[in-house]
Write an enzyme that holds these catalytic residues in place. Structure first.
Site, short mmCIF file in Angstrom:
data_model
loop_
_atom_site.label_atom_id
_atom_site.label_comp_id
_atom_site.label_asym_id
_atom_site.label_seq_id
_atom_site.Cartn_x
_atom_site.Cartn_y
_atom_site.Cartn_z
N GLU A 59 3.21 -8.42 4.53
CA GLU A 59 4.44 -9.18 4.21
C GLU A 59 4.79 -10.20 5.31
OE1 GLU A 59 4.30 -5.73 3.57
OE2 GLU A 59 4.05 -6.25 1.46
N HIS A 89 -9.25 -1.20 2.55
CA HIS A 89 -7.86 -1.64 2.39
C HIS A 89 -7.37 -2.40 3.64
CE1 HIS A 89 -3.85 -1.40 0.64
NE2 HIS A 89 -3.39 -0.99 1.81
N1 INI Z 1 0.16 -2.39 6.89
C1 INI Z 1 -0.01 -2.57 8.21
O1 INI Z 1 0.79 -3.27 8.84
N2 INI Z 1 -1.03 -1.97 8.87
C2 INI Z 1 -1.94 -1.19 8.22
O2 INI Z 1 -2.86 -0.65 8.89
C3 INI Z 1 -1.81 -1.01 6.82
N3 INI Z 1 -2.77 -0.21 6.11
O3 INI Z 1 -3.87 0.04 6.63
O4 INI Z 1 -2.51 0.20 4.97
C4 INI Z 1 -0.71 -1.63 6.17
N4 INI Z 1 -0.51 -1.48 4.83
C5 INI Z 1 0.70 -1.87 4.16
C6 INI Z 1 0.68 -3.35 3.76
O5 INI Z 1 0.82 -4.18 4.90
C7 INI Z 1 1.81 -3.69 2.79
O6 INI Z 1 3.05 -3.44 3.40
C8 INI Z 1 1.74 -2.91 1.47
O7 INI Z 1 0.46 -3.01 0.89
C9 INI Z 1 2.80 -3.43 0.46
O8 INI Z 1 2.54 -4.81 0.12
#
Ligand code: INI
Length: 155
Positions: A59, A89
């Site tokens: 975001e 992911h």
């Molecule tokens: N968000 C992060 O800031 N770091 C991560 O390691 C991460 N992983 O690995 O899942 C992560 N996921 C959430 C992503 O940024 C979004 O907030 C979510 O997908 C909603 O759009």
């Protein structure tokens, strides 16, 4: 004589936004603390700083883009931590946030600073959030100050 532009690291009267991801908050909170401490010790006043929390690193570019369009901030510091996981992911998120931040800087002409950790392990993240490899939030704050002052010289 070569005309050389070299910005100093004192910041006065500049509005700086900090965007921090809540995901991996244990790490990103330390990056934010380091960034704010560095900014204030280099001259920023607390009322010149604004902090925005977002759910995750994905975001960050979206909010950075919104804030950059307002033309209210002299720099935007992005702080997040994407740790390598068992599936791809994390890789998609890391790529998108990196690309997004670069694009916003280029599109808006405002320094949007990349303070995103992309470590392989939690231990590597901890090392970069105020332990043996320093604090990358501090580095991001210094980059912001330098770019703001450099922009000031070429305007
Ligand atoms: N968000 C992060 O800031 N770091 C991560 O390691 C991460 N992983 O690995 O899942 C992560 N996921 C959430 C992503 O940024 C979004 O907030 C979510 O997908 C909603 O759009």
């Amino acid at each position: 004589m070569i005309k050389t532009y070299k910005a100093d690291l004192v910041v006065k009267g500049k509005k700086i936004a900090l965007i921090c991801s809540r995901f991996n908050e244990f790490i990103t909170g330390k990056l934010l603390d380091g960034a704010i401490d560095t900014l204030t010790r280099h001259g920023a006043k607390e009322n010149e700083l604004e902090v925005f929390w977002v759910p995750g690193s994905f975001e960050i570019p979206y909010l950075a883009s919104k804030l950059a369009q307002k033309k209210k901030y002299d720099a935007i510091i992005c702080l997040g931590t994407v740790i390598k996981g068992d599936t791809s992911h994390w890789e998609h998120i890391a790529k998108e946030v990196t690309k997004g931040i670069a694009q916003i800087s280029l599109a808006t002409g405002i320094p949007v600073i990349y303070g995103i950790l992309t470590p392989d392990t939690l231990e590597q993240a901890i090392e970069r959030a105020g332990t043996k490899s320093g604090n990358k939030g501090r580095d991001a704050a210094l980059a912001a100050i330098e770019m703001v002052n450099l922009f000031g010289q070429i305007k």
